[in-house]
Design an enzyme around this catalytic site. Structure first.
Site, PDB file in Angstrom:
ATOM      1  N   LYS A   1      42.710  36.404  44.563  1.00 46.37           N
ATOM      2  CA  LYS A   1      41.794  36.888  45.573  1.00 46.37           C
ATOM      3  C   LYS A   1      40.355  36.489  45.212  1.00 46.37           C
ATOM      4  O   LYS A   1      40.123  36.258  44.030  1.00 46.37           O
ATOM      5  CB  LYS A   1      41.921  38.401  45.743  1.00 46.37           C
TER       6      LYS A   1
ATOM      7  N   ARG B   1      36.259  20.717  34.409  1.00 41.86           N
ATOM      8  CA  ARG B   1      35.230  19.668  34.347  1.00 41.86           C
ATOM      9  C   ARG B   1      34.727  19.455  32.938  1.00 41.86           C
ATOM     10  O   ARG B   1      34.419  18.343  32.539  1.00 41.86           O
ATOM     11  CB  ARG B   1      34.059  20.058  35.248  1.00 41.86           C
TER      12      ARG B   1
ATOM     13  N   HIS C   1      43.531  45.627  47.203  1.00 43.46           N
ATOM     14  CA  HIS C   1      44.288  46.523  46.318  1.00 43.46           C
ATOM     15  C   HIS C   1      44.688  47.854  46.982  1.00 43.46           C
ATOM     16  O   HIS C   1      45.818  48.298  46.880  1.00 43.46           O
ATOM     17  CB  HIS C   1      43.493  46.846  45.054  1.00 43.46           C
TER      18      HIS C   1
ATOM     19  N   LYS D   1      32.315  52.110  42.194  1.00 35.83           N
ATOM     20  CA  LYS D   1      31.853  51.761  40.843  1.00 35.83           C
ATOM     21  C   LYS D   1      30.918  52.876  40.384  1.00 35.83           C
ATOM     22  O   LYS D   1      30.310  53.572  41.206  1.00 35.83           O
ATOM     23  CB  LYS D   1      31.044  50.460  40.883  1.00 35.83           C
TER      24      LYS D   1
HETATM   25  C1  BG6 Z   1      39.135  43.348  40.840  1.00 36.82           C
HETATM   26  C2  BG6 Z   1      37.765  43.591  41.375  1.00 36.82           C
HETATM   27  O1  BG6 Z   1      39.954  42.769  41.819  1.00 36.82           O
HETATM   28  O2  BG6 Z   1      39.712  44.581  40.437  1.00 36.82           O
HETATM   29  C3  BG6 Z   1      36.906  44.270  40.342  1.00 36.82           C
HETATM   30  O3  BG6 Z   1      37.171  42.355  41.738  1.00 36.82           O
HETATM   31  C4  BG6 Z   1      37.567  45.516  39.832  1.00 36.82           C
HETATM   32  O4  BG6 Z   1      35.613  44.586  40.858  1.00 36.82           O
HETATM   33  C5  BG6 Z   1      39.000  45.223  39.408  1.00 36.82           C
HETATM   34  O5  BG6 Z   1      36.823  45.972  38.713  1.00 36.82           O
HETATM   35  C6  BG6 Z   1      39.727  46.509  39.078  1.00 36.82           C
HETATM   36  O6  BG6 Z   1      40.956  46.203  38.495  1.00 36.82           O
HETATM   37  P1  BG6 Z   1      41.687  47.242  37.548  1.00 36.82           P
HETATM   38  O7  BG6 Z   1      42.990  46.599  37.241  1.00 36.82           O
HETATM   39  O8  BG6 Z   1      40.807  47.428  36.358  1.00 36.82           O
HETATM   40  O9  BG6 Z   1      41.811  48.497  38.358  1.00 36.82           O
END
Ligand code: BG6
Length: 498
Positions: free
Chosen positions: A155, A46, A247, A347
């Site tokens: 996602k 946009r 994941h 986290k």
């Molecule tokens: C993302 C999540 O899909 O994956 C995040 O939304 C997360 O919250 C991230 O931090 C982690 O990815 P990676 O590759 O750093 O393990």
């Protein structure tokens, strides 16, 4: 291998994902000579930008985030690459604007001779995942008679089973499944792909990879950072939706799958889906027993005060959103019957690490039990997905000297020893695959739905039963202690990688 000539159209081109990940990853491909001769990126958003402004901005992103941008003599390549970038301003929610957009796209295609091949990358908020494909299709941009048309989405694919089904149905109304590329960036990680190689190219692992020899499987994805400035998004998501549904279940499906008949997209994805469909559903009334949720609370790490989740920007001060989840489940099939799979993610844990641990059963007779602990008797294969990518095998050895004291020793392989080259980033690999028309490392619609189906009773139990506790854990620790109770044997606990 080089893809066919094409234009990569990125919707949401003024956003962070384009700046930090997508354009730098495509630049890395360019630098390795993996792009076709005739190629362009058309950024769409946009915000009003002239092509030049867009190029200048993307140049900064490349300089900061591309893996290869610091290489000698790269400046020249950055310059020639950014000349392939164009920008088109469009209000994506306005159907009427798509006609002109199509016209513009074909003009560019004509000029650059990109053979009417287009990839549409939706780097936009998920609310546009139904709108953009629909409006593209209304302009006939889904029809592949004169070139390929592919759509990539990121996602979250829905926020529960119902919305995921609705999203799939809407996408499939406008594009065929083999035109849809759903990114789960974990599949783009080199070490996740290496899981297939470890399993299926080594005579020593595959024969043991089953219930006869494996006692349990542990998967951890820990992050040391909190939610930072993503509180607004995370409040509506939580660890279950953000990490586990996608994941981690995907990792579990690769660990658990049967050998595919062939190394191709359908064979591999068929096997992955079967695993997801075989996970024993956790009944709503059993959720408290099998799943632990937690939320980080304020703490002090090495003398520094660290925020709790509820103090983060965009977070409800009384939030019950989980920033940690651990669970145990079983895969009901011949290979894995009764082998617990323990998975956790969170986290604000002590370190950033993603790893899979295959715990093998002990020997049937414990000759040296007096001299070793139960943990030492377990052989473990630790597959480090990140950050120190590699494989670690733990086994018992006799301590030199009198008696039979047993000690665990390590056989340790680090990817960094294999080559000086950097490991290609997930986006680099995935974008290249899509350009080549290979969807192996993309999630298929049925897998996404199977994963949602499994997590649905957990989501429901948490909503319907507020008595299920959200355990507080001090920021910077390994999550709620109660997560250890998921192990069936009191002598066992999670591995605590440093
Ligand atoms: C993302 C999540 O899909 O994956 C995040 O939304 C997360 O919250 C991230 O931090 C982690 O990815 P990676 O590759 O750093 O393990």
């Amino acid at each position: 291998k080089k893809p066919k000539n094409h234009i990569l159209v990125i919707f949401g081109a003024s956003g962070d994902l384009t700046y930090r990940k997508l354009v730098p990853a495509v630049f890395d491909l360019y630098n390795k000579d993996l792009l076709p001769e005739k190629f362009a990126i058309l950024g769409v958003g946009r915000t009003e930008f002239a092509d030049d402004e867009f190029r200048t901005k993307m140049k900064e992103g490349i300089q900061e985030f591309a893996n290869t941008s610091k290489e000698k003599g790269c400046e020249k390549n950055i310059e020639s690459f950014t000349n392939k970038l164009y920008y088109y301003s469009l209000n994506t929610k306005e159907e009427a604007e798509y006609k002109d957009f199509k016209h513009h796209l074909f003009q560019l295609d004509e000029k650059l001779k990109t053979d009417h091949n287009f990839i549409f990358y939706l780097a936009t908020p998920p609310s546009l995942y139904t709108i953009i494909p629909e409006y593209l299709a209304k302009q006939g941009l889904n029809i592949e008679d004169d070139g390929f048309r592919r759509v990539i989405i990121e996602k979250p694919f829905g926020y529960d089973l119902q919305s995921a089904q609705a999203l799939n149905a809407s996408l499939l109304q406008n594009f065929a499944e083999d035109q849809l590329y759903r990114i789960d960036h974990y599949l783009g990680k080199e070490t996740v792909q290496n899981l297939l190689v470890t399993r299926f190219s080594n005579g020593i692992f595959e024969p043991l990879w089953n219930r006869n020899y494996v006692s349990h499987v542990e998967i951890t994805s820990a992050e040391s950072i909190g939610v930072g400035n993503r509180g607004g998004y995370y409040e509506g998501s939580g660890a279950l939706r953000d990490m586990l549904q996608n994941h981690l279940l995907l990792l579990a499906s690769i660990i658990g799958m049967e050998p595919p008949a062939l190394i191709n997209s359908n064979s591999i994805r068929n096997e992955m889906v079967k695993v997801l469909q075989s996970i024993r559903p956790i009944k709503e009334e059993d959720v408290e027993k099998h799943v632990v949720r937690g939320q980080y609370v304020p703490s002090t790490i090495k003398g520094v005060k660290v925020k709790g989740y509820r103090d983060e920007k965009g977070v409800d001060p009384e939030s019950r959103t989980e920033t940690y989840v651990a669970m145990k489940f079983f895969i009901d099939n011949m290979r894995w019957a009764d082998v617990p799979f323990l998975i956790r993610t969170g986290k604000s844990l002590p370190t950033r690490v993603t790893e899979v641990v295959i715990h093998f059963k002990h020997t049937p007779h414990h000759l040296f039990s007096e001299h070793s602990t139960i943990m030492q008797q377990h052989n473990q294969l630790v597959i480090r997905i990140q950050p120190d990518e590699g494989l670690l095998l733990k086994f018992g050895m006799k301590v030199p000297g009198s008696g039979f004291n047993v000690q665990n020793v390590n056989m340790d392989f680090h990817y960094s020893e294999l080559s000086d080259d950097y490991l290609p980033g997930a986006y680099e690999r995935l974008l290249h695959d899509c350009m080549l028309g290979d969807a192996t490392l993309y999630s298929r619609g049925d897998a996404v739905e199977a994963a949602w189906k499994f997590v649905e009773p957990i989501q429901k139990a948490w909503v319907n039963n507020p008595d299920i506790p959200v355990h507080g854990y001090p920021a910077g620790t390994w999550g709620p202690d109660i997560a250890d109770s998921l192990f069936e044997d009191e002598h066992l606990s999670w591995r605590y990688p440093c």
